[in-house]
Design a protein around this motif. Structure first.
Motif, PDB file in Angstrom:
ATOM      1  N   TRP A   1       3.827  12.520  -0.483  1.00 37.61           N
ATOM      2  CA  TRP A   1       3.244  11.173  -0.056  1.00 37.61           C
ATOM      3  C   TRP A   1       1.907  11.205  -0.478  1.00 37.61           C
ATOM      4  O   TRP A   1       1.484  11.102  -1.479  1.00 37.61           O
ATOM      5  CB  TRP A   1       3.870  10.946   1.242  1.00 37.61           C
ATOM      6  N   ASN A   2       1.156  11.158   0.605  1.00 37.97           N
ATOM      7  CA  ASN A   2      -0.431  10.746   0.541  1.00 37.97           C
ATOM      8  C   ASN A   2      -1.116  12.186   0.761  1.00 37.97           C
ATOM      9  O   ASN A   2      -2.317  12.110   1.360  1.00 37.97           O
ATOM     10  CB  ASN A   2      -1.046   9.830   1.433  1.00 37.97           C
TER      11      ASN A   2
ATOM     12  N   LEU B   1      -4.048   4.846  -2.083  1.00 37.71           N
ATOM     13  CA  LEU B   1      -3.084   5.520  -1.274  1.00 37.71           C
ATOM     14  C   LEU B   1      -1.976   5.967  -1.979  1.00 37.71           C
ATOM     15  O   LEU B   1      -1.392   5.118  -2.614  1.00 37.71           O
ATOM     16  CB  LEU B   1      -2.793   4.493  -0.028  1.00 37.71           C
TER      17      LEU B   1
ATOM     18  N   ASN C   1       0.896  -1.322  -0.227  1.00 37.14           N
ATOM     19  CA  ASN C   1       0.150  -0.020  -0.096  1.00 37.14           C
ATOM     20  C   ASN C   1       0.821   1.144   0.174  1.00 37.14           C
ATOM     21  O   ASN C   1       0.508   2.215   0.604  1.00 37.14           O
ATOM     22  CB  ASN C   1      -0.953  -0.003   1.138  1.00 37.14           C
ATOM     23  N   GLU C   2       1.859   1.184  -0.845  1.00 36.23           N
ATOM     24  CA  GLU C   2       2.706   2.302  -1.055  1.00 36.23           C
ATOM     25  C   GLU C   2       3.630   2.333  -2.003  1.00 36.23           C
ATOM     26  O   GLU C   2       4.229   1.176  -2.139  1.00 36.23           O
ATOM     27  CB  GLU C   2       3.459   2.801   0.371  1.00 36.23           C
TER      28      GLU C   2
ATOM     29  N   SER D   1       2.001   7.708  -2.903  1.00 40.74           N
ATOM     30  CA  SER D   1       3.157   7.649  -2.410  1.00 40.74           C
ATOM     31  C   SER D   1       4.078   8.642  -3.190  1.00 40.74           C
ATOM     32  O   SER D   1       5.075   8.565  -3.791  1.00 40.74           O
ATOM     33  CB  SER D   1       3.856   6.587  -2.154  1.00 40.74           C
TER      34      SER D   1
ATOM     35  N   LYS E   1       4.394  10.495   7.853  1.00 45.23           N
ATOM     36  CA  LYS E   1       4.235  10.653   6.482  1.00 45.23           C
ATOM     37  C   LYS E   1       3.049  11.766   6.097  1.00 45.23           C
ATOM     38  O   LYS E   1       2.019  11.555   6.908  1.00 45.23           O
ATOM     39  CB  LYS E   1       3.927   9.432   5.456  1.00 45.23           C
TER      40      LYS E   1
ATOM     41  N   ASN F   1       1.945   5.122  -8.103  1.00 50.61           N
ATOM     42  CA  ASN F   1       1.484   5.896  -6.945  1.00 50.61           C
ATOM     43  C   ASN F   1       2.404   6.696  -6.628  1.00 50.61           C
ATOM     44  O   ASN F   1       2.325   7.381  -5.725  1.00 50.61           O
ATOM     45  CB  ASN F   1       0.819   5.042  -5.873  1.00 50.61           C
ATOM     46  N   SER F   2       3.508   6.611  -7.232  1.00 48.74           N
ATOM     47  CA  SER F   2       4.631   7.842  -6.761  1.00 48.74           C
ATOM     48  C   SER F   2       4.889   9.145  -7.635  1.00 48.74           C
ATOM     49  O   SER F   2       5.167  10.020  -7.329  1.00 48.74           O
ATOM     50  CB  SER F   2       6.103   7.089  -7.126  1.00 48.74           C
TER      51      SER F   2
ATOM     52  N   GLY G   1       7.603  -0.551   0.743  1.00 48.14           N
ATOM     53  CA  GLY G   1       7.735  -0.109   1.980  1.00 48.14           C
ATOM     54  C   GLY G   1       8.747  -0.779   2.569  1.00 48.14           C
ATOM     55  O   GLY G   1       9.926  -1.819   2.081  1.00 48.14           O
TER      56      GLY G   1
END
Length: 714
Positions: free
Chosen positions: A565-566, A662, A61-62, A664, A461, A600-601, A67
């Motif tokens: 990040w989020n 989510l 989830n990142e 990142s 975060k 997701n980055s 992670g």
């Protein structure tokens, strides 16, 4: 599509030749046994060394499951403790990929840890320690992988390696991912002298493992070698576990007669199960696997570890596993005392109500005291402080409080207070300056109280919510299996949202109609947008707008930390697209894809007809398309919002699509660009205005802003 209601499913148990039917429990019922871990973890490898169980897993989830390298350990299979392992980084860069780990106990009594990493090619690297939890040393001082990319044949991706010690002492490995178009899984023998290189390696023909994808797992039953693996797509409900068997570690393998043996169940409460390992306890077998979360995060990268019983019909046949929320009965009698907060009444400063095009779901305060790792309390937004109050029903002795925050490998800053009457509060534990991650966080003190109050003030975060899987209260102390403590983080607490308009880019405010090379940002972060390429200021339909042909505006000030990040955001723009392409057409971006190529980055808003826009994050598995494509050659108001849980795209004030996410976001060297991305993907059309905030507007606010900013004809 999953629906927001609680389902019953049927679990079939075989005992003494008789079939019994037992209804499963509600997925949100208190005290259910699946998932077994409180957090986002995938690709589990389960081992038992001595009297302690260990689960090594990908931290999920990142940033495409990149992670921290963590391990979970337990003596009773009920109370699990998380530890961030000390693993030396590569000479080139630090480790951010710790994928699908496995561990082998050597003949020398040492422990050998292997995992996949794609930072310097997709390879399997090896480490050694005197302990199952480290600290670890490299097997190769020069970062030479145990299994390199392109081995045993050119271009073969070396990931998802699992190791198997045969009865004759030989150690084999099976590996490979995306094998359906890479020629089948690989098998080889590990050199026992070095534990650091393979020999006699080859590929297993595809027809011996039909419909494969990744995650091979080998075990032995009697004289048969059982090669289990995951098929279909890990991103959706099709993911499953299959198997083949052989008389030899190298095959040939014969497909199992009843594949797949683990799949999404009928009511989809167990969604996309796969990438597993197996625990043998006495004469019983248990399959430990991951499944997708509920409500499901886009792309299937918020996974959780579950466990169900696995039964062999004979040495070469596995019965179909019926996945459950009930899980398994207690394997070991627990010596941990009763949690006196279980089922206690809870209240909170707020809780999150997820409303989207897919879901209507509440993260209730009561979920923090239900001893269920599928549910959590989550505050209504990612602002802090937020608090949770537990009513124990009467005054009781309290000696220990254990808190499982949403993210095990990031720290939260918090305080615990206690009260007899719920009015006057006394301090139980002060973690307001905490910088150490852990799950659970353990706080000891001896008091008498009826009420316990948890207040979360900050997190490591940006954009993390005040969120708790479980908080447990005990009236006596007990031993922890391994008294490990994570290292203190050097990272300061995350920057919080300014709740301001960051970017104000509006053609109507520019007085001159001459050639424009720079535009001042009138938003909070200031700075100057500099034109690159072909962009002109024109009038179209009587409206002043920037005409993007093959160019962009780049802001000289850095992307603010509140978008890292989020971090939440809103991106709102008035746009006219004469011709809508199938890809590209980026309206704005704030990312650095040249440095981070992980899901997701990075983030962007696009206006194309493909699966890569409206919301852009990597590929069609994670991106959010338009459900109803805005009509070409007309002015539209497009608004992309993200509140830290759900991403939404509005078209002309109407919600068009949404997805759970989510993020990142990697912003270290990112530039805020209007009209393109960091790698091009230029927009060709007109933008009258663009505004960006570091918080999410709701639909009423979107409509209000649309009416306020609608471009006027001159």
């Amino acid at each position: 599509m999953l629906k927001n209601k609680l389902f019953y499913s049927l679990i079939i148990f075989a005992f003494a030749g008789t079939i019994f039917a037992q209804k499963d429990v509600y997925v949100s019922a208190p005290g259910v046994k699946n998932p077994i871990l409180p957090g986002w973890f995938a690709d589990p490898t389960i081992k038992k060394f001595g009297d302690i169980y260990y689960i090594y897993a990908t931290t999920d989830n990142e940033m495409l499951a990149s992670g921290a390298p963590t391990v979970w350990y337990s003596k009773d299979f009920k109370n699990w403790y998380n530890y961030i392992m000390e693993i030396p980084s590569f000479s080139a860069q630090s480790i951010t990929n710790f994928w699908a780990p496995d561990i082998v106990e050597g003949e020398d009594g040492k422990y050998y840890l292997y995992f996949g990493n794609c930072e310097i090619g997709c390879n399997i690297y090896g480490y050694v320690s005197d302990s199952p939890v480290g600290p670890w040393e490299k097997l190769s001082k020069k970062d030479v992988p145990v299994i390199s990319n392109g081995y045993p044949r050119e271009n073969f991706p070396s990931l998802d390696a699992q190791f198997f010690k045969d009865t004759d002492g030989k150690i084999y490995s099976y590996w490979g991912t995306w094998v359906h178009y890479n020629g089948g899984y690989a098998v080889g023998e590990l050199d026992k002298d070095s534990m650091n290189k393979m020999k006699n390696s080859t590929n297993i023909p595809l027809e011996q493992t039909p419909a494969p994808f990744e995650a091979a797992y080998i075990m032995k039953k009697g004289s048969k070698y059982i090669l289990m693996y995951s098929g279909a797509s890990c991103h959706d409900e099709t993911y499953n576990v299959r198997y083949s068997y052989s008389d030899s570690p190298y095959g040939p393998f014969i497909p199992g007669k009843n594949n797949p043996i683990l799949s999404t169940n009928n009511d989809q409460t167990v969604h996309g199960p796969g990438h597993h390992s197996v625990l043998k306890e006495n004469n019983d077998y248990y399959i430990v696997y991951h499944k997708h979360d509920y409500p499901m995060t886009r792309g299937g990268l918020a996974r959780q570890v579950c466990m169900d019983k696995m039964v062999f019909e004979n040495d070469s046949t596995i019965k179909t596993v019926v996945p459950s929320s009930r899980g398994i009965k207690d394997l070991v009698k627990s010596e941990v005392p009763e949690d006196i907060a279980f089922g206690a009444k809870t209240t909170a400063s707020s809780f999150y109500h997820l409303k989207s095009t897919q879901y209507d779901y509440e993260y209730k305060p009561s979920y923090a005291t239900d001893d269920n790792n599928a549910t959590m309390w989550k505050a209504s937004d990612n602002t802090t402080p937020q608090h949770l109050i537990i009513d124990l029903g009467s005054e009781k002795k309290i000696k220990r409080i254990m808190t499982q925050f949403e993210f095990a490998s990031y720290y939260y800053q918090y305080t615990l207070e206690y009260s007899v009457n719920g009015t006057k509060w006394n301090l139980y534990a002060d973690r307001s300056k905490n910088r150490t991650a852990g799950s659970p966080m353990i706080d000891d003190s001896e008091v008498r109280a009826r009420y316990v109050k948890l207040t979360i003030s900050a997190s490591e975060k940006t954009g993390l919510y005040a969120a708790v899987w479980n908080i447990k209260v005990y009236d006596s102390l007990f031993d922890i299996p391994l008294p490990l403590k994570n290292k203190e983080s050097k990272t300061f607490p995350a920057v919080k949202s300014t709740k301001k308009l960051l970017v104000d880019f509006d053609a109507a405010t520019i007085q001159s109609n001459s050639t424009i090379s720079t535009v001042f940002n009138k938003g909070f972060i200031g700075g100057v947008f500099t034109k690159n390429g072909d962009v002109s200021l024109e009038k179209v339909d009587g409206i002043k707008a920037f005409h993007f042909k093959n160019g962009a505006f780049v802001l000289d000030n850095p992307v603010p930390e509140s978008l890292a990040w989020n971090g939440s955001y809103t991106l709102a723009t008035w746009v006219k697209n004469p011709e809508i392409a199938k890809e590209g057409e980026i309206l704005a971006s704030w990312c650095d894809r040249t440095r981070f190529g992980l899901a997701n980055s990075y983030n962007a808003l696009a206006y194309n007809s493909g699966p890569y826009g409206a919301g852009v994050h990597l590929d069609g598995h994670f991106d959010m398309k338009f459900n109803k494509l805005p009509e070409a050659d007309k002015w539209h108001y497009l608004v992309l919002t993200f509140d830290g849980v759900v991403e939404k795209i509005y078209v002309d004030g109407v919600l068009d699509n949404s997805q759970n996410m989510l993020l990142s976001s990697a912003i270290d060297k990112a530039k805020l660009i209007i009209g393109a991305s960091d790698i091009g993907e230029n927009f060709s059309g007109f933008i009258a205005s663009l505004r960006m905030y570091d918080y999410a507007l709701n639909q009423d606010e979107v409509v209000k802003l649309m009416n306020q900013t609608k471009p006027k004809k001159e």
